[in-house]
Design an enzyme around this catalytic site. Structure first.
Site, PDB file in Angstrom:
ATOM      1  N   ASN A  58       0.869  -1.176   0.000  1.00 48.15           N
ATOM      2  CA  ASN A  58       0.000   0.000   0.000  1.00 48.15           C
ATOM      3  C   ASN A  58       0.909   1.232   0.000  1.00 48.15           C
ATOM      4  OD1 ASN A  58      -1.771   2.074   0.506  1.00 48.15           O
ATOM      5  ND2 ASN A  58      -2.297   1.424   2.586  1.00 48.15           N
ATOM      6  N   LYS A  92       0.098   4.326  -0.154  1.00 41.22           N
ATOM      7  CA  LYS A  92      -0.468   5.527   0.486  1.00 41.22           C
ATOM      8  C   LYS A  92      -0.248   6.737  -0.444  1.00 41.22           C
ATOM      9  CE  LYS A  92       0.119   3.160   4.822  1.00 41.22           C
ATOM     10  NZ  LYS A  92       0.281   3.203   6.255  1.00 41.22           N
ATOM     11  N   HIS A 138      -9.284   1.285   5.217  1.00 40.42           N
ATOM     12  CA  HIS A 138      -7.967   1.397   5.858  1.00 40.42           C
ATOM     13  C   HIS A 138      -8.097   2.260   7.115  1.00 40.42           C
ATOM     14  CE1 HIS A 138      -3.779   2.460   6.576  1.00 40.42           C
ATOM     15  NE2 HIS A 138      -3.490   1.341   5.929  1.00 40.42           N
ATOM     16  N   GLU A 160      -6.346   4.585   8.197  1.00 40.15           N
ATOM     17  CA  GLU A 160      -6.140   6.020   7.974  1.00 40.15           C
ATOM     18  C   GLU A 160      -7.413   6.661   7.430  1.00 40.15           C
ATOM     19  OE1 GLU A 160      -2.503   5.529   5.748  1.00 40.15           O
ATOM     20  OE2 GLU A 160      -1.561   4.847   7.604  1.00 40.15           O
ATOM     21  N   GLU A 192      -4.883  -4.980  10.576  1.00 40.92           N
ATOM     22  CA  GLU A 192      -3.830  -3.983  10.774  1.00 40.92           C
ATOM     23  C   GLU A 192      -4.045  -3.293  12.118  1.00 40.92           C
ATOM     24  OE1 GLU A 192      -2.036  -2.770   6.735  1.00 40.92           O
ATOM     25  OE2 GLU A 192      -3.686  -1.408   7.138  1.00 40.92           O
ATOM     26  N   GLY A 243       3.262   2.049  10.788  1.00 45.00           N
ATOM     27  CA  GLY A 243       4.226   3.140  10.649  1.00 45.00           C
ATOM     28  C   GLY A 243       5.005   3.432  11.924  1.00 45.00           C
ATOM     29  N   SER A 255       4.061  -2.364  10.074  1.00 44.08           N
ATOM     30  CA  SER A 255       5.519  -2.477  10.204  1.00 44.08           C
ATOM     31  C   SER A 255       6.063  -3.825   9.741  1.00 44.08           C
ATOM     32  CB  SER A 255       5.951  -2.169  11.641  1.00 44.08           C
ATOM     33  OG  SER A 255       5.616  -0.829  11.967  1.00 44.08           O
TER      34      SER A 255
HETATM   35  P1  13P Z   1       3.543   0.243   7.533  1.00 42.80           P
HETATM   36  O1  13P Z   1       3.994  -1.052   6.908  1.00 42.80           O
HETATM   37  O2  13P Z   1       4.292   1.440   7.040  1.00 42.80           O
HETATM   38  O3  13P Z   1       3.486   0.133   9.027  1.00 42.80           O
HETATM   39  O4  13P Z   1       2.021   0.484   7.042  1.00 42.80           O
HETATM   40  C1  13P Z   1       1.090  -0.542   7.157  1.00 42.80           C
HETATM   41  C2  13P Z   1      -0.148  -0.166   6.437  1.00 42.80           C
HETATM   42  O5  13P Z   1      -0.874   0.714   6.838  1.00 42.80           O
HETATM   43  C3  13P Z   1      -0.458  -0.879   5.183  1.00 42.80           C
HETATM   44  O6  13P Z   1      -1.749  -0.612   4.753  1.00 42.80           O
END
Ligand code: 13P
Length: 256
Positions: free
Chosen positions: A13, A15, A99, A101, A171, A177, A217
């Protein structure tokens, strides 16, 4: 992972990263690193602006392209939104939906997740549906309650055949992150819970066929431990999917 029932899937992903030029560069670098891979499915979710070009350059590598979100209406006066049909038209086979976010910063709810899944299916897309608890919810012992609510609301009124086009991504928000991955055991516990709830929502047989990815992560050095767990069928990778080398190292979790 249980590859005899579920083919592993490694998804990136991106982003809000990468222009069209950077997308082309990524796939040029990825090509020799994933040449001949067939032990798992590979997916990349670029931003909307790069979807069309990504689908062209990724196809020869056997990498599927996913959107990161969609809107449930087919067309109309919805400034700034993109429909499932438009995403298909750009060459996508998947869309991420719900997601964390989107849930945290853009008011995504279980009800909107449900509408988006139906729209994705209506256009022929597979839905990668994200669920996961906040740190405060985990610390309050609410993890299963949160997952239960997200699954029941997000997957409401779907039929058994719909589940062949659903991929769940667990997740935990505290692991995204932050460099703080869930241990394989913590992730496995949540994945087992998700699969057992899917069994109640659909049927135990269908739940055995749904892939449940882990996200938060994921890096080249922790993927093997995660993939060794029986209910972890792949990963949804953020930061480490931005470089071809680290994404390929995750894809090649069994070593090459
Ligand atoms: P990270 O791998 O940067 O922690 O992000 C995970 C994520 O949100 C994938 O959709």
């Amino acid at each position: 992972m249980n590859p005899s029932i579920r083919k592993p899937l490694i998804a990136g992903n991106w982003k809000m990263y990468k222009t069209i030029g950077e997308t082309e560069e990524f796939f040029t670098q990825l090509e020799p690193l994933v040449n001949g891979v067939n032990h798992c499915e590979m997916v990349i979710a670029p931003p909307f602006t790069a979807l069309r070009r990504a689908s062209e350059v990724a196809a020869p590598l056997g990498v599927g392209i996913s959107a990161q979100d969609l809107y449930w209406e087919t067309e109309g006066a919805w400034t700034g939104e993109v429909s499932a049909k438009m995403i298909c038209d750009a060459g996508c086979r998947y869309s991420i939906i719900g997601h964390s976010e989107r849930r945290q910063f853009f008011s995504e709810s279980d009800r909107s997740v449900n509408r988006k899944i139906k729209a994705a299916h209506g256009a022929g897309l597979e839905a990668i549906v994200c669920v996961g608890e906040l740190l405060a919810e985990r610390e309050a012992g609410q993890t299963e309650k949160v997952l239960e609510k997200q699954l029941t609301g997000g997957l409401a009124a779907l039929t058994e055949p719909d589940f062949s086009r659903i991929i769940i991504a667990y997740e935990p928000v505290w692991a995204i992150g932050t460099g703080r991955t869930a241990t394989p055991e913590i992730a496995q516990e949540a994945h087992r819970f998700i699969r057992s709830r899917l069994g109640q929502l659909i049927s135990p047989g269908a739940a055995e066929r749904v892939r449940v990815l882990y996200g938060g992560s994921v890096k080249p050095d922790n993927i093997a431990g995660l993939m060794a767990q029986p209910d972890i069928d792949g990963a949804l990778v953020g930061g480490a999917s931005l470089q071809a080398k680290s994404f390929a190292a995750i894809v090649n979790f069994q070593g090459r």
